[in-house]
Design a protein around this motif. Sequence first.
Motif, PDB file in Angstrom:
ATOM      1  N   TYR A  22      12.036   8.309 -19.298  1.00 47.13           N
ATOM      2  CA  TYR A  22      11.961   7.843 -17.910  1.00 47.13           C
ATOM      3  C   TYR A  22      13.326   7.267 -17.526  1.00 47.13           C
ATOM      4  O   TYR A  22      14.030   6.708 -18.376  1.00 47.13           O
ATOM      5  CB  TYR A  22      10.890   6.760 -17.735  1.00 47.13           C
ATOM      6  CG  TYR A  22       9.488   7.250 -18.018  1.00 47.13           C
ATOM      7  CD1 TYR A  22       8.730   7.875 -17.042  1.00 47.13           C
ATOM      8  CD2 TYR A  22       8.931   7.078 -19.289  1.00 47.13           C
ATOM      9  CE1 TYR A  22       7.452   8.323 -17.312  1.00 47.13           C
ATOM     10  CE2 TYR A  22       7.651   7.522 -19.564  1.00 47.13           C
ATOM     11  CZ  TYR A  22       6.910   8.141 -18.575  1.00 47.13           C
ATOM     12  OH  TYR A  22       5.647   8.597 -18.847  1.00 47.13           O
ATOM     13  N   ALA A  23      13.656   7.403 -16.255  1.00 48.76           N
ATOM     14  CA  ALA A  23      14.905   6.823 -15.750  1.00 48.76           C
ATOM     15  C   ALA A  23      14.640   5.384 -15.323  1.00 48.76           C
ATOM     16  O   ALA A  23      13.920   5.144 -14.355  1.00 48.76           O
ATOM     17  CB  ALA A  23      15.414   7.642 -14.567  1.00 48.76           C
ATOM     18  N   ARG A  61       0.834  -1.205   0.000  1.00 48.43           N
ATOM     19  CA  ARG A  61       0.000   0.000   0.000  1.00 48.43           C
ATOM     20  C   ARG A  61       0.870   1.257   0.000  1.00 48.43           C
ATOM     21  O   ARG A  61       0.634   2.208  -0.749  1.00 48.43           O
ATOM     22  CB  ARG A  61      -0.915  -0.012   1.218  1.00 48.43           C
ATOM     23  CG  ARG A  61      -1.952   1.100   1.189  1.00 48.43           C
ATOM     24  CD  ARG A  61      -2.865   1.055   2.396  1.00 48.43           C
ATOM     25  NE  ARG A  61      -2.168   1.451   3.615  1.00 48.43           N
ATOM     26  CZ  ARG A  61      -2.090   0.697   4.704  1.00 48.43           C
ATOM     27  NH1 ARG A  61      -2.665  -0.475   4.722  1.00 48.43           N
ATOM     28  NH2 ARG A  61      -1.452   1.125   5.770  1.00 48.43           N
ATOM     29  N   HIS A  62       1.934   1.238   0.814  1.00 50.51           N
ATOM     30  CA  HIS A  62       2.834   2.399   0.848  1.00 50.51           C
ATOM     31  C   HIS A  62       3.550   2.574  -0.491  1.00 50.51           C
ATOM     32  O   HIS A  62       3.740   3.701  -0.968  1.00 50.51           O
ATOM     33  CB  HIS A  62       3.855   2.219   1.970  1.00 50.51           C
ATOM     34  CG  HIS A  62       3.253   2.243   3.342  1.00 50.51           C
ATOM     35  ND1 HIS A  62       2.197   3.060   3.667  1.00 50.51           N
ATOM     36  CD2 HIS A  62       3.553   1.547   4.463  1.00 50.51           C
ATOM     37  CE1 HIS A  62       1.872   2.884   4.940  1.00 50.51           C
ATOM     38  NE2 HIS A  62       2.679   1.962   5.446  1.00 50.51           N
ATOM     39  N   LEU A  63       3.960   1.459  -1.106  1.00 50.87           N
ATOM     40  CA  LEU A  63       4.673   1.550  -2.385  1.00 50.87           C
ATOM     41  C   LEU A  63       3.762   2.097  -3.484  1.00 50.87           C
ATOM     42  O   LEU A  63       4.207   2.858  -4.353  1.00 50.87           O
ATOM     43  CB  LEU A  63       5.194   0.168  -2.787  1.00 50.87           C
ATOM     44  CG  LEU A  63       6.396  -0.346  -1.990  1.00 50.87           C
ATOM     45  CD1 LEU A  63       6.755  -1.751  -2.443  1.00 50.87           C
ATOM     46  CD2 LEU A  63       7.579   0.585  -2.169  1.00 50.87           C
ATOM     47  N   LEU A  64       2.506   1.695  -3.455  1.00 54.96           N
ATOM     48  CA  LEU A  64       1.569   2.229  -4.447  1.00 54.96           C
ATOM     49  C   LEU A  64       1.432   3.739  -4.309  1.00 54.96           C
ATOM     50  O   LEU A  64       1.441   4.479  -5.302  1.00 54.96           O
ATOM     51  CB  LEU A  64       0.204   1.560  -4.286  1.00 54.96           C
ATOM     52  CG  LEU A  64       0.023   0.191  -4.943  1.00 54.96           C
ATOM     53  CD1 LEU A  64      -1.361  -0.350  -4.639  1.00 54.96           C
ATOM     54  CD2 LEU A  64       0.204   0.316  -6.451  1.00 54.96           C
ATOM     55  N   PRO A  79       6.626   3.273 -16.471  1.00 53.70           N
ATOM     56  CA  PRO A  79       5.707   2.801 -15.418  1.00 53.70           C
ATOM     57  C   PRO A  79       4.594   1.942 -15.999  1.00 53.70           C
ATOM     58  O   PRO A  79       4.200   2.104 -17.160  1.00 53.70           O
ATOM     59  CB  PRO A  79       5.170   4.107 -14.832  1.00 53.70           C
ATOM     60  CG  PRO A  79       6.221   5.122 -15.109  1.00 53.70           C
ATOM     61  CD  PRO A  79       6.833   4.728 -16.414  1.00 53.70           C
ATOM     62  N   PRO A  80       4.025   1.017 -15.194  1.00 50.88           N
ATOM     63  CA  PRO A  80       3.030   0.052 -15.717  1.00 50.88           C
ATOM     64  C   PRO A  80       1.842   0.686 -16.418  1.00 50.88           C
ATOM     65  O   PRO A  80       1.451   0.246 -17.500  1.00 50.88           O
ATOM     66  CB  PRO A  80       2.611  -0.708 -14.463  1.00 50.88           C
ATOM     67  CG  PRO A  80       3.774  -0.597 -13.540  1.00 50.88           C
ATOM     68  CD  PRO A  80       4.380   0.732 -13.791  1.00 50.88           C
ATOM     69  N   LEU A  81       1.243   1.705 -15.814  1.00 50.32           N
ATOM     70  CA  LEU A  81       0.068   2.298 -16.454  1.00 50.32           C
ATOM     71  C   LEU A  81       0.435   2.982 -17.772  1.00 50.32           C
ATOM     72  O   LEU A  81      -0.343   2.965 -18.723  1.00 50.32           O
ATOM     73  CB  LEU A  81      -0.582   3.305 -15.506  1.00 50.32           C
ATOM     74  CG  LEU A  81      -1.566   2.723 -14.492  1.00 50.32           C
ATOM     75  CD1 LEU A  81      -2.102   3.810 -13.587  1.00 50.32           C
ATOM     76  CD2 LEU A  81      -2.707   2.013 -15.198  1.00 50.32           C
ATOM     77  N   GLY A 109       4.935   9.831  -7.580  1.00 49.48           N
ATOM     78  CA  GLY A 109       6.005  10.137  -8.528  1.00 49.48           C
ATOM     79  C   GLY A 109       5.521  10.473  -9.923  1.00 49.48           C
ATOM     80  O   GLY A 109       6.335  10.789 -10.802  1.00 49.48           O
ATOM     81  N   LEU A 110       4.215  10.372 -10.165  1.00 49.26           N
ATOM     82  CA  LEU A 110       3.691  10.694 -11.496  1.00 49.26           C
ATOM     83  C   LEU A 110       3.784  12.196 -11.740  1.00 49.26           C
ATOM     84  O   LEU A 110       3.674  13.005 -10.825  1.00 49.26           O
ATOM     85  CB  LEU A 110       2.244  10.218 -11.614  1.00 49.26           C
ATOM     86  CG  LEU A 110       2.031   8.705 -11.532  1.00 49.26           C
ATOM     87  CD1 LEU A 110       0.552   8.387 -11.587  1.00 49.26           C
ATOM     88  CD2 LEU A 110       2.760   7.999 -12.674  1.00 49.26           C
TER      89      LEU A 110
END
Length: 534
Positions: A451-452, A43-46, A464-466, A52-53
């Motif tokens: 992106y890095a 949950r924290h990582l999400l 990123p996934p999305l 970061g977006l």
Amino acid sequence: MSTARSSTRPRDSRSPRRLDWKPRSIRLGSATQEAVRATRDVRHLLRFRLAGLRGRSRRAVPVTLAVLVLLTVLAATLPAFLPELTVSRQDMLLLLPTSYVSVLVISLVSAASTGGGRELLPRHQAVAFPVSPTTDHLGALLMAPLNIAWLLQCWTLLAATSYAVGARPLLPVAMAPVFLWLVTGTVMAQCLAWVVEWLRRGPSGSYVVRGTAVAIGGLVALLVVTGRLTPMLDNSPTLRVVLAVLAGAQGDWLPWLAMMNWLLGIAIVSVVVGAWMADRVSRRSANDELRVESSRHKARPNPGSDFVALLRTDRAGIWRSLPMRRGMVVLALFPGLIALGGDFDWAKVAIFPGLVASGGVLLFGVNSWCLDGHGALWRDSLPVSPRLAFASRVAVLMEILLVATLATLLLASLRAGLPDVSELVAIVCGTVVVTLQVVATALRWSVRSPYAVDLRSSRATPAPPLVMVGYSSRLALSTTLTGLLFSVTTRAPWTWSVLLALPFLLWSAVKLHRTSHRWADPEVRSRVIATVAS
């Protein structure tokens, strides 16, 4: 010196800690404690990833998720209200067990080839924010559906089942085993992926995994040649899932509940075993990645020109990356094996170059300059024209995609036979068009939205996934439509294919020219390099 406790640091077993996630604290076993802590870390990582977006991505996330949920609901309901088509509902029911198996097989191959799935937290960021293997496993499960290949097969399976069941009051109940089967298949695939990664990191692991893959491929080929594959699929265990779907549609609760409990039990066991295997994997070193970084290479003769030197650098940057090497092998062989097993003719094979090209460019092309990493600063300091570096990246990207497509077409030709002139010209024109099309689009995205990313990790993705869902959707749509156009021209005189290819090639060349012009701008290039090298 560390001043804070890491999330991977075990707690003192002599003084069990009361958890603060419930108003009334209770004592739990170590396994349950780890599960609760890992869930909390996910949950924290999400929240960390969402924070970061940047810019439009922050606003696009809720919209994208809402669209995906809406499409899933529509796929599960609308086909039930369609009238009887050429393929009857009864025929579709007969095809469902095989479709369920194919979803599981594709998930297994995809997850096993990437070594465990997507990373919720990239490896280079995990140095500062270490997470436990259980957290990594749960994060991979959460990221698995954010993949256009998974979404497409999910929507296809839901639509086929909904059409086969038809419009009934208990349609939502009937669809429940299908949703649970998708979850169970994904969890099983991720569990097997950790097993494969554990074998790969063991003694002679690469040879063991390759030998097993060749043996499985040979077994499947033997079943296809002897005609035993279709009867085996018709009697597969997924037939029970189809029977549970029909039981749910008719209100027969006992077999429906039995299958739901059975699937839920398999999913829970797979999650637990996957977490345990993820912990086993973390105790072994990544031999493949270390071998690439510590291997010796014999000095080669000096290149004859700056362009040749840049080509060598780009090729080395691509082939030293594990996810790209494994991904290109899967992309080159898997569609070809599907065409071989499906006995496709050349009109159907004309769609495959687009699928291979779009899949290949998603491995790194959509964020192409991240391949250089920190070396991008050195590379941009070389006394060569920026347009020459851009041309080198275009040439190498096209070269890799064409090689993978050629391997797919060669495999498909084993059963499709020799094409006539119209089919050959249509296939060649379609391959060149979709390859240049995806390269032009991918490099434009690379310059516009860098992106890095550390692509040395076998589980890394270039964005990123999305964002990858958006990229893959647009590429799959454009290349599929283009492939369908050239599939039609296989039935027409060969000149039609040439005339159809000209505007596509011209438009892609214009896009490449505009992107190279932007890349030559020092301000734009500095922004890209500063991002990928950070």
